[in-house]
Design a protein around this motif. Sequence first.
Motif, short mmCIF file in Angstrom:
data_model
loop_
_atom_site.label_atom_id
_atom_site.label_comp_id
_atom_site.label_asym_id
_atom_site.label_seq_id
_atom_site.Cartn_x
_atom_site.Cartn_y
_atom_site.Cartn_z
N SER A 14 61.90 55.68 61.17
CA SER A 14 61.06 55.38 62.32
C SER A 14 61.50 54.09 63.02
N ARG A 15 61.76 53.07 62.23
CA ARG A 15 62.18 51.79 62.80
C ARG A 15 63.56 51.89 63.44
N LEU A 16 64.45 52.65 62.80
CA LEU A 16 65.80 52.82 63.34
C LEU A 16 65.76 53.59 64.66
N LYS A 17 64.97 54.67 64.73
CA LYS A 17 64.84 55.43 65.97
C LYS A 17 64.36 54.53 67.11
N ASP A 18 63.39 53.68 66.79
CA ASP A 18 62.84 52.78 67.80
C ASP A 18 63.90 51.79 68.28
N PHE A 19 64.68 51.25 67.33
CA PHE A 19 65.73 50.30 67.69
C PHE A 19 66.81 50.97 68.53
N LEU A 20 67.19 52.17 68.15
CA LEU A 20 68.22 52.90 68.90
C LEU A 20 67.74 53.18 70.32
N LYS A 21 66.49 53.58 70.46
CA LYS A 21 65.95 53.92 71.77
C LYS A 21 65.86 52.70 72.67
N LYS A 22 65.42 51.57 72.10
CA LYS A 22 65.15 50.40 72.93
C LYS A 22 66.37 49.49 73.13
N GLN A 23 67.30 49.48 72.17
CA GLN A 23 68.37 48.49 72.25
C GLN A 23 69.78 49.07 72.28
#
Length: 407
Positions: A14-23
């Motif tokens: 979940s955290r990785l998906k969020d990082f990939l999407k935002k950064q």
Amino acid sequence: MNFQYTEKSLELQSRLKDFLKKQILPADEEVEAFDRDPANLWIKWPGLEKLKDAARKEGLWNLFLPRDYGDFSPGLTNLEYAPLAELMGRTRWASEVFNCSPPDTGNMEVLARYGSPEQQKKWLEPLLEGKIRSAFLMTEPEVASSDATNMETSIVPDQGDYLINGRKWWSSGAMDPNCKIAIVMGKTDFDAPRHQQHSMILVPMDTPGLQIIRPLSVFGYLDSPEGHAEIVLESVRVPKSNLILGEGKGFEIAQGRLGPGRIHHCMRLIGMAQRSLELMSARATSRSPFGRSLDTYSSIRQEISRSACEIEQARLLVLSAADRIDRVGSKSAKELISMIKIVVPAMAANVIDRAIQIMGGKGVSGDSPLAHFYAAARSLRLADGPDEVHLSQLGKSTIRKYGQAND
């Protein structure tokens, strides 16, 4: 066999998906354009270190290391890490942001598992901190390297040192400006039994006698800034303390290195294939040749559905191999490891090829990731052992297993 991901893995996904999407994704076009610019060859994209710092602060760092290593790693199993590798594989350059790029991952695993305390302090810790990068020198241009016992590089004792002579190529990572250390595989005893002749040794990249001859391209891609190099080692002298584990242990180390490494490669390829599936599906709804959108054509639907089936089949096979390695080790999982190495690169290349066809001209251009994805997938039918070697070994073991069965 339970493929339900642990809470630890799900939370990291979940955290990785969020990082990939935002950064990561917002910077993708900029990074790709920077790396393709001939003026930037072997230069790091300026924003990379900032992203690495952010990933480390988020705890998305050294996710690959399959055991706890102090504050450097969350200590995931191969099964826990596999979906994370898939997510990173969706973007060509993302793995380095999380310190999960090959060949560093394999080299760090070697040093963590087989390195001496001195070797770990000097080289493993800077690698785990992301301060340096590394290369792995195994393949040679003058011999059939699909049979690694053919290699001719010599590692000869000389007083308190070793002298290394040989020529290597496809030394991935060696062109990186931050590459400071290489693991070199060669022969310490040409007369020993076949699989006891080889050793692995640490060679700093600035050692006298180590010369990078040229970068090698893959389907025209130089893969800057990491690249793949041809390297000559001429009377390269390193201390005996640089030998990893001991003389004649090269194949033992290689097998320990390649099992998890093939999981990582295959899951990154599945990430490429999955993103390709999504791109071709989106394209099918947005293009309307001859008065109909592409998604209304039966042939297009079949290509997309076939791709979805093949990706899921490959994903489950890789998860099965990861689970087997976690439970019984790489040696006992060798048949499944061969299977994924045979199945996944070919699957990914086929899916990416379909996506290119549906995308049309954009698919072969630099305006989509598909052409570079295809080059990566096709080359991995050779890297870490060509298809033919894995097919032969798997066929041999399968015949041995079933050949004596009653009709």
